[in-house]
Design a protein around this motif. Structure first.
Motif, PDB file in Angstrom:
ATOM      1  N   LEU A   8     -82.024   3.161  92.206  1.00  0.00           N
ATOM      2  CA  LEU A   8     -82.170   4.758  92.773  1.00  0.00           C
ATOM      3  C   LEU A   8     -82.148   5.505  92.054  1.00  0.00           C
ATOM      4  CD1 LEU A   8     -78.392   4.914  94.505  1.00  0.00           C
ATOM      5  CD2 LEU A   8     -81.002   4.957  95.634  1.00  0.00           C
ATOM      6  N   GLU A   9     -82.511   6.261  90.473  1.00  0.00           N
ATOM      7  CA  GLU A   9     -83.184   7.285  89.427  1.00  0.00           C
ATOM      8  C   GLU A   9     -84.491   6.602  89.848  1.00  0.00           C
ATOM      9  OE1 GLU A   9     -81.653   7.201  86.049  1.00  0.00           O
ATOM     10  OE2 GLU A   9     -79.467   8.179  86.456  1.00  0.00           O
ATOM     11  N   ALA A  10     -85.088   5.110  89.714  1.00  0.00           N
ATOM     12  CA  ALA A  10     -86.371   4.889  89.928  1.00  0.00           C
ATOM     13  C   ALA A  10     -86.935   5.751  90.573  1.00  0.00           C
ATOM     14  CB  ALA A  10     -86.652   3.586  89.254  1.00  0.00           C
ATOM     15  N   ARG A  11     -86.481   5.524  92.264  1.00  0.00           N
ATOM     16  CA  ARG A  11     -87.279   6.026  93.302  1.00  0.00           C
ATOM     17  C   ARG A  11     -87.155   7.189  93.531  1.00  0.00           C
ATOM     18  NH1 ARG A  11     -88.641   2.684  98.047  1.00  0.00           N
ATOM     19  NH2 ARG A  11     -87.414   2.597  99.821  1.00  0.00           N
ATOM     20  N   GLU A  12     -86.158   8.650  93.355  1.00  0.00           N
ATOM     21  CA  GLU A  12     -86.054   9.821  93.281  1.00  0.00           C
ATOM     22  C   GLU A  12     -86.918  10.008  93.073  1.00  0.00           C
ATOM     23  OE1 GLU A  12     -82.825  12.897  91.729  1.00  0.00           O
ATOM     24  OE2 GLU A  12     -82.398  11.291  92.055  1.00  0.00           O
ATOM     25  N   LYS A  13     -87.552   9.476  91.337  1.00  0.00           N
ATOM     26  CA  LYS A  13     -88.437  10.082  90.175  1.00  0.00           C
ATOM     27  C   LYS A  13     -89.645   9.758  91.120  1.00  0.00           C
ATOM     28  CE  LYS A  13     -91.021   9.852  85.823  1.00  0.00           C
ATOM     29  NZ  LYS A  13     -91.283   8.874  84.801  1.00  0.00           N
ATOM     30  N   LYS A  14     -89.735   8.176  91.563  1.00  0.00           N
ATOM     31  CA  LYS A  14     -91.172   8.629  92.774  1.00  0.00           C
ATOM     32  C   LYS A  14     -91.191   9.465  93.787  1.00  0.00           C
ATOM     33  CE  LYS A  14     -93.213   3.917  93.099  1.00  0.00           C
ATOM     34  NZ  LYS A  14     -93.390   2.849  93.344  1.00  0.00           N
ATOM     35  N   VAL A  15     -90.524   9.721  94.443  1.00  0.00           N
ATOM     36  CA  VAL A  15     -90.625  10.517  94.996  1.00  0.00           C
ATOM     37  C   VAL A  15     -90.607  11.968  94.962  1.00  0.00           C
ATOM     38  CG1 VAL A  15     -88.972  11.717  97.087  1.00  0.00           C
ATOM     39  CG2 VAL A  15     -89.157   9.202  97.167  1.00  0.00           C
ATOM     40  N   ARG A  16     -90.145  12.260  94.015  1.00  0.00           N
ATOM     41  CA  ARG A  16     -90.800  13.710  93.293  1.00  0.00           C
ATOM     42  C   ARG A  16     -91.812  14.123  92.715  1.00  0.00           C
ATOM     43  NH1 ARG A  16     -85.719  16.495  92.526  1.00  0.00           N
ATOM     44  NH2 ARG A  16     -83.833  15.171  92.158  1.00  0.00           N
ATOM     45  N   GLU A  17     -92.300  12.585  92.277  1.00  0.00           N
ATOM     46  CA  GLU A  17     -93.568  12.693  92.081  1.00  0.00           C
ATOM     47  C   GLU A  17     -95.198  13.457  93.410  1.00  0.00           C
ATOM     48  OE1 GLU A  17     -94.308   9.478  89.356  1.00  0.00           O
ATOM     49  OE2 GLU A  17     -93.289  10.138  88.040  1.00  0.00           O
ATOM     50  N   GLU A  18     -93.946  12.415  94.537  1.00  0.00           N
ATOM     51  CA  GLU A  18     -94.729  12.426  95.356  1.00  0.00           C
ATOM     52  C   GLU A  18     -95.167  13.527  96.108  1.00  0.00           C
ATOM     53  OE1 GLU A  18     -96.959  10.978  98.734  1.00  0.00           O
ATOM     54  OE2 GLU A  18     -96.987  10.600  96.534  1.00  0.00           O
ATOM     55  N   ILE A  19     -93.878  14.389  96.114  1.00  0.00           N
ATOM     56  CA  ILE A  19     -93.451  15.789  96.630  1.00  0.00           C
ATOM     57  C   ILE A  19     -94.276  16.954  95.871  1.00  0.00           C
ATOM     58  CG2 ILE A  19     -91.661  17.476  96.794  1.00  0.00           C
ATOM     59  CD1 ILE A  19     -89.663  15.486  97.410  1.00  0.00           C
ATOM     60  N   ALA A  20     -94.301  16.446  94.743  1.00  0.00           N
ATOM     61  CA  ALA A  20     -95.042  17.474  94.076  1.00  0.00           C
ATOM     62  C   ALA A  20     -96.494  17.634  94.016  1.00  0.00           C
ATOM     63  CB  ALA A  20     -95.374  16.832  92.137  1.00  0.00           C
ATOM     64  N   ARG A  21     -97.012  15.896  94.376  1.00  0.00           N
ATOM     65  CA  ARG A  21     -98.587  15.955  94.559  1.00  0.00           C
ATOM     66  C   ARG A  21     -98.912  16.175  96.285  1.00  0.00           C
ATOM     67  NH1 ARG A  21    -101.691  13.167  97.489  1.00  0.00           N
ATOM     68  NH2 ARG A  21     -99.365  11.308  98.753  1.00  0.00           N
ATOM     69  N   LEU A  22     -97.923  16.480  96.885  1.00  0.00           N
ATOM     70  CA  LEU A  22     -98.312  16.967  97.807  1.00  0.00           C
ATOM     71  C   LEU A  22     -98.172  18.290  98.596  1.00  0.00           C
ATOM     72  CD1 LEU A  22     -96.058  14.374 100.644  1.00  0.00           C
ATOM     73  CD2 LEU A  22     -99.329  14.576 100.237  1.00  0.00           C
ATOM     74  N   ARG A  23     -97.743  18.493  97.473  1.00  0.00           N
ATOM     75  CA  ARG A  23     -97.283  20.299  97.245  1.00  0.00           C
ATOM     76  C   ARG A  23     -98.511  20.984  96.674  1.00  0.00           C
ATOM     77  NH1 ARG A  23     -91.302  21.192  95.656  1.00  0.00           N
ATOM     78  NH2 ARG A  23     -90.561  21.212  97.744  1.00  0.00           N
ATOM     79  N   GLU A  24     -99.478  19.944  95.558  1.00  0.00           N
ATOM     80  CA  GLU A  24    -100.575  20.686  95.142  1.00  0.00           C
ATOM     81  C   GLU A  24    -101.839  20.317  96.156  1.00  0.00           C
ATOM     82  OE1 GLU A  24    -101.290  18.253  91.987  1.00  0.00           O
ATOM     83  OE2 GLU A  24     -99.878  19.355  90.298  1.00  0.00           O
ATOM     84  N   GLU A  25    -101.316  19.517  97.617  1.00  0.00           N
ATOM     85  CA  GLU A  25    -102.409  19.021  97.869  1.00  0.00           C
ATOM     86  C   GLU A  25    -102.429  20.079  99.543  1.00  0.00           C
ATOM     87  OE1 GLU A  25    -103.758  16.042 101.410  1.00  0.00           O
ATOM     88  OE2 GLU A  25    -102.804  14.900  99.568  1.00  0.00           O
TER      89      GLU A  25
END
Length: 156
Positions: A8-25
């Motif tokens: 769950l922690e690994a999956r959460e980390k991946k989703v947080r990174e995706e959210i950060a990338r999408l915010r930058e975009e």
């Protein structure tokens, strides 16, 4: 076997990174959208201004002054138009061509000397261009290639 919490922690980390990338975009897209909207606004304003200016009645447009202006376009000669309608440079050329020496026709080198200019290629070519413009607009004649004179004044 990996623990459920670890997965769950690994999956959460991946989703947080995706959210950060999408915010930058999203920020980049917002900036591009703002620039495009600004350009569109300027174009709309320019079109409205041009339409407004073109809609004005012709009487609102001021006519240019009829006096001679240095660097002005040489007008087409009509009827009794005086040489004073020409820019000063063209008036000087025409006065030399109308003189006794110019009646037989003058080459541009002779014209340069008569005007007090150095007979260097740059000056001669500038005079040639002006003399040809005078010919095109009816102020002078080209009697032979490269030889210019003033048109004969009709007798009264």
């Amino acid at each position: 076997m990996a623990s459920v919490l670890g997965l769950l922690e690994a999956r959460e980390k991946k989703v947080r990174e995706e959210i950060a990338r999408l915010r930058e975009e999203a920020e980049r897209v917002q900036a591009a959208l703002g620039a495009a909207e600004g350009a569109l606004g300027r174009l709309v304003n320019a079109r409205a201004t041009v339409a407004e200016v073109l809609a004005e009645p012709p009487s609102a447009v001021t006519e240019p002054m009829s006096g001679a202006v240095a660097g002005a376009v040489v007008p087409r000669r009509t009827g009794d138009m005086a040489a004073s309608a020409l820019a000063p440079d063209y008036q000087q050329i025409l006065s030399v061509l109308e003189s006794e020496a110019g009646r037989a026709g003058m080459r541009c080198q002779q014209l340069a000397v008569a005007l007090g200019l150095d007979a260097v290629p740059a000056k001669v070519e500038g005079l040639r261009s002006k003399a040809k413009r005078l010919v095109e607009r009816g102020w002078a004649l080209q009697v032979r290639p490269g030889v210019f004179t003033a048109p004969a004044v009709p007798a009264v």
